[in-house]
Enzyme design. Structure first.
Site, mmCIF file in Angstrom:
data_model
loop_
_atom_site.group_PDB
_atom_site.id
_atom_site.type_symbol
_atom_site.label_atom_id
_atom_site.label_comp_id
_atom_site.label_asym_id
_atom_site.label_seq_id
_atom_site.Cartn_x
_atom_site.Cartn_y
_atom_site.Cartn_z
ATOM 1 C CE LYS A 126 37.169 18.526 48.199
ATOM 2 N NZ LYS A 126 37.796 17.636 49.178
ATOM 3 C CG HIS A 129 42.332 17.239 39.963
ATOM 4 N ND1 HIS A 129 43.639 16.837 40.010
ATOM 5 C CD2 HIS A 129 41.835 17.076 41.213
ATOM 6 C CE1 HIS A 129 43.935 16.453 41.236
ATOM 7 N NE2 HIS A 129 42.849 16.575 41.986
ATOM 8 C CG HIS A 132 41.655 12.478 40.857
ATOM 9 N ND1 HIS A 132 41.006 13.658 41.087
ATOM 10 C CD2 HIS A 132 41.865 11.914 42.067
ATOM 11 C CE1 HIS A 132 40.832 13.811 42.391
ATOM 12 N NE2 HIS A 132 41.350 12.766 43.001
HETATM 13 N N1 ARG Z 1 40.655 9.881 47.881
HETATM 14 C C1 ARG Z 1 42.048 10.108 47.998
HETATM 15 C C2 ARG Z 1 42.451 11.340 47.187
HETATM 16 O O1 ARG Z 1 41.795 11.705 46.228
HETATM 17 C C3 ARG Z 1 42.887 8.938 47.531
HETATM 18 C C4 ARG Z 1 42.645 7.637 48.233
HETATM 19 C C5 ARG Z 1 43.758 6.670 48.035
HETATM 20 N N2 ARG Z 1 43.505 5.398 48.626
HETATM 21 C C6 ARG Z 1 43.554 5.103 49.930
HETATM 22 N N3 ARG Z 1 43.266 3.904 50.324
HETATM 23 N N4 ARG Z 1 43.899 6.023 50.802
HETATM 24 O O2 ARG Z 1 43.459 11.955 47.504
#
Ligand code: ARG
Length: 572
Positions: A126, A129, A132
């Site tokens: 993905k 963006h 992030h």
């Molecule tokens: N990958 C997730 C996202 O982009 C965020 C992960 C955050 N960290 C965790 N341990 N859940 O929304």
């Protein structure tokens, strides 16, 4: 030197029954310098001492013994106001900054204790963006701030590299994908395939079953599935790395969700043993009704694991591996419930460290004007945004300072810094609207403004050395600090002094914007000083005293910018 503590130690004899610490906590910096440099409101003491606040203030004044740091005291409307001795203050602050240099503002509150910080954590296949960017830069700043406060930080990029979406992607690639197109277009193509999967699955729901089956295969280690998955990860990481390089962000661990694949079964067993799992139509979940939350789903009916399962497993692994004092998770506020749910699961499992898990939520970013959404899609890709910012700054430099030597390097530092600063300049929980005009304004409360002020300080120092360097070698003891008694110099000294306190607050509140706002205040104070007080004057003593202030500003701006992940070019 901490002036609140010095003052508290002076007052303790008169204020029996209160600790010195508690007194220091009561002391404020009055917004108006006519009300003193430090002030102790006596209202809260009124009850305990059975006296009117003004009577307490008067008494403090009558019994005041004096201290070289303080010039005079006043009792006004229930406040005990204290004025600093300007020369003492100047000598002291400059001495600390010039001696500690890149360590100015640092402390050892953490005493080497460990803090794990989970940030950035983008999803494989993905686009990275603008949302992030927030987790990446807030997390990076929290890392640097805690490191500066004496903690040992572990930065973890918990990549979203596992989950049913990979089943979908495998199906989509097998049906419509082309190796060379994926290689050429990277994440864009993977996303296109993913979108196509959803479009097709709307009319052919059996595709969903196929995708689920592929993900189960992947979880079981099927070679074909694994190979494709690894390839998707590799392609995505290559693109993410470009962004991390531009932003200057590094991680200590890239253990993403997939890392926990072989560790989840044990945790699910543990949950079973602890009688926390309930079956619901073939799925396994932890009920959280007693805590007014929906259940945390741990195993789907097809046996697949979930986001929750991986987070619970990762937390246990991290506690065992890093023995953290705190484990911090930086994500958008939309995920708050998710974190509350699984933090509760850890607590119900009986882990006493459940209260060391901290979610640091932040608000959404939206874009001003349609022009910014370049592609048909509605997300703006961060790499494009950064490149555009660098280009725009290069244009500004070409106009303002066409002869600058390393223009490209500076354009990158300022272009990227502008975006980062903009992102960190408000309380993190606030939603922000991105606007080029605001972010790139050299005169606003922006990154370019702070960086420009820093470059201005460097330029004065360079001029003082006939262009040779920005060194300033005079020992603080040799300075005549009494020459810095005017309002602008004292105002600037006060800002320099506040740095340490602000950094500590930013750490305790997990709020990097405290540092960015501080930097704007410091830059503004410096500019007032710069405009009012000629620096390279003939009078050698005055020149040195003022230069010491310029050097200290350069050091403090640079240290502060570094804490929020922004470089400080010496020329721009
Ligand atoms: N990958 C997730 C996202 O982009 C965020 C992960 C955050 N960290 C965790 N341990 N859940 O929304």
């Amino acid at each position: 030197m901490n002036y609140k503590n010095i003052l508290a130690s002076q007052l303790i004899a008169q204020l029996e029954g209160i600790t010195e610490e508690a007194i220091a906590e009561l002391i404020e910096y009055p917004p108006n310098p006519q009300m003193g440099d430090l002030s102790m409101p006596c209202f809260k003491l009124s009850k305990q001492f059975r006296k009117a606040p003004q009577a307490i203030a008067e008494e403090l004044k009558q019994n005041w013994q004096g201290h070289p740091a303080f010039q005079r005291v006043e009792a006004v409307s229930g406040y005990f106001n204290v004025f600093l001795e300007p020369a003492y203050f100047a000598k002291n602050v400059l001495g600390e900054v010039l001696e500690q240099r890149e360590r100015y503002g640092a402390q050892n509150i953490g005493q080497g204790r460990n803090i794990a910080i989970d940030y950035s954590s983008p999803n494989i296949a993905k686009a990275f963006h603008i949302g992030h960017l927030r987790t990446t830069m807030i997390g990076n700043a929290i890392y640097k701030i805690f490191e500066f406060l004496g903690y040992n930080c572990i930065g973890i990029n918990h990549l979203g590299d596992w989950g049913t979406q990979f089943g979908k992607l495998i199906v989509a690639y097998k049906m419509w994908g082309d190796k060379s197109v994926v290689e050429a277009d990277g994440i864009d193509e993977l996303q296109r395939l993913y979108v196509k999967f959803h479009d097709e699955a709307d009319v052919k729901p059996e595709l969903e079953d196929e995708a689920r089956a592929w993900f189960v295969k992947l979880e079981q280690g099927d070679e074909d599935a694994l190979q494709l998955w690894k390839w998707f990860v590799e392609i995505s990481l290559k693109e993410f790395q470009k962004i991390y390089d531009l932003l200057g962000v590094k991680f200590d661990s890239y253990a993403g969700e997939s890392f926990y694949n072989d560790k989840m079964a044990a945790v699910v067993d543990e949950l079973k043993q602890k009688n926390l799992l309930e079956e619901d139509e073939g799925a396994l979940l932890v009920r959280l009704d007693d805590y007014n939350m929906p259940p945390a789903l741990m195993i789907k009916k097809d046996g697949g694991t979930l986001y929750h399962t991986r987070d619970v497993t990762a937390a246990i692994y991290r506690k065992n591996t890093y023995d953290f004092d705190k484990c911090i998770y930086v994500t958008d506020a939309g995920q708050s419930l998710h974190f509350q749910q699984w933090f509760k699961v850890i607590e119900l499992m009986g882990y006493p460290w459940a209260n060391q898990l901290v979610h640091v939520p932040f608000g959404k970013v939206s874009l001003e004007g349609a022009k910014l959404s370049t592609r048909k899609g509605n997300v703006i890709r961060l790499e494009e945004l950064l490149t555009q910012s660098i280009d725009k700054i290069r244009d500004i430099i070409n106009e303002k300072n066409p002869n600058l030597e390393n223009k490209d390097e500076v354009a990158r530092q300022v272009g990227v810094g502008a975006i980062i600063f903009n992102d960190l300049s408000n309380n993190r929980i606030k939603d922000i609207v991105f606007s080029w005009e605001v972010a790139l304004n050299f005169e606003g409360e922006t990154g370019p403004y702070v960086q420009y002020t820093h470059a201005r300080a460097c330029s004065v120092l360079r001029k003082a050395n006939d262009g040779a360097s920005i060194e300033f070698d005079v020992q603080p003891e040799q300075l005549d600090a009494s020459l810095l008694n005017n309002v602008e110099a004292q105002g600037l000294l006060k800002q320099l002094y506040l740095f340490k306190e602000r950094v500590e607050q930013a750490g305790m509140k997990l709020e990097p914007s405290i540092v960015s706002r501080y930097l704007v205040d410091l830059a503004q104070s410096f500019n007032r000083f710069y405009h009012e007080c000629p620096i390279l004057v003939d009078d050698a003593a005055l020149r040195q005293a003022r230069l010491a202030l310029v050097k200290s500003t350069h050091i403090t701006l640079r240290n502060g910018l570094a804490l929020i992940g922004i470089e400080a070019p010496e020329k721009m």
